[in-house]
Write an enzyme that holds these catalytic residues in place. Sequence first.
Site, mmCIF file in Angstrom:
data_model
loop_
_atom_site.group_PDB
_atom_site.id
_atom_site.type_symbol
_atom_site.label_atom_id
_atom_site.label_comp_id
_atom_site.label_asym_id
_atom_site.label_seq_id
_atom_site.Cartn_x
_atom_site.Cartn_y
_atom_site.Cartn_z
ATOM 1 N N CYS A 129 0.850 -1.196 0.000
ATOM 2 C CA CYS A 129 0.000 0.000 0.000
ATOM 3 C C CYS A 129 0.889 1.252 0.000
ATOM 4 C CB CYS A 129 -0.941 -0.073 1.201
ATOM 5 S SG CYS A 129 -2.132 1.261 1.348
ATOM 6 N N ASP A 149 -9.327 -3.340 -7.103
ATOM 7 C CA ASP A 149 -8.834 -2.217 -6.310
ATOM 8 C C ASP A 149 -9.375 -0.939 -6.942
ATOM 9 O OD1 ASP A 149 -7.355 -0.242 -4.998
ATOM 10 O OD2 ASP A 149 -5.613 -1.552 -4.783
ATOM 11 N N HIS A 176 -7.874 -4.332 -2.556
ATOM 12 C CA HIS A 176 -6.716 -3.720 -1.918
ATOM 13 C C HIS A 176 -6.446 -4.381 -0.566
ATOM 14 C CE1 HIS A 176 -3.993 -0.217 -1.779
ATOM 15 N NE2 HIS A 176 -4.140 -0.313 -0.471
#
Length: 287
Positions: free
Chosen positions: A174, A221, A254
């Site tokens: 991330c 995502d 994600h």
Amino acid sequence: MKETCACFCQVPGDFTARSPLLSQFLSPGFPTSDGCPTKISAMANEAHPCPCDIGHRLEYGGMGREVQVEHIKAYLTKCPVDTGKAVIVIQDIFGWRLPNTRYMADMIAGNGYTTIVPDFFVGQEPWDPSWDRSTFSEWLKTKDARKIDREVDAVLKYLKQQCHARKIGIVGFCWGGIAVHHIMMKYPEVRAGVSVYGIVKDSEDVHSLKNPTLFIFAENDAVIPLEQVSLLTQKLKDHCRVEYQIKTFSGQTHGFVHRKREDCSPEDKPYIDEARRNLLEWLNKYV
């Protein structure tokens, strides 16, 4: 020589999404938390940021210890056998003490590397899921993943001098995936990088990689749309002079590599396993 592999896991080819996780990739006895929360939401792009959910926070104590590295703290796990290899693991927005990130660092350590998870927020508070989401944009302004060179320099020095590392790789998730991309374009001494769902900025140079880099993305995502992944693929194809791979996992969101429990969903497990295996294989090949 460069290698392009932008693909979805369900498509037959070089990657097999249904491959089991090899036994050596996870040490026996690593605990997981009970329950199965709802799926992880996505971290917004830099134009309209919003925080991602914590997902499946593991109840995990860790196999390493906390150390001081110049002006920052870090979580260090030594490999039982001195291989001369080390991997820097970079946190997501939830900080260097998130058990999930330490779990991943220990998994990597169990495969022949000394691993270190530095506090790249340098003592500032990580994002807390209980905070008002409307404040996330202001919080994020003080956490630039591309302005970490002082910390990177300190960690590299520590690994070389205190851990006798001769070969160093890097992995980030991330926020940390963005940092990996930055580091792989600036530090030729970092032999290999794995950027896991790091946001891609269209307007910046994204192709001047110094050493082999693997990019892992999730199909669903919402804040890293497939168009951005395609743009990155094209830029690397046109300009990159080192090895790279881009892999997109179908149906995933994600955070799936480190913030989803392997046993939560039979449908997700093969993708989690495959992504972790790809990560380790990349390090093993290039570090």
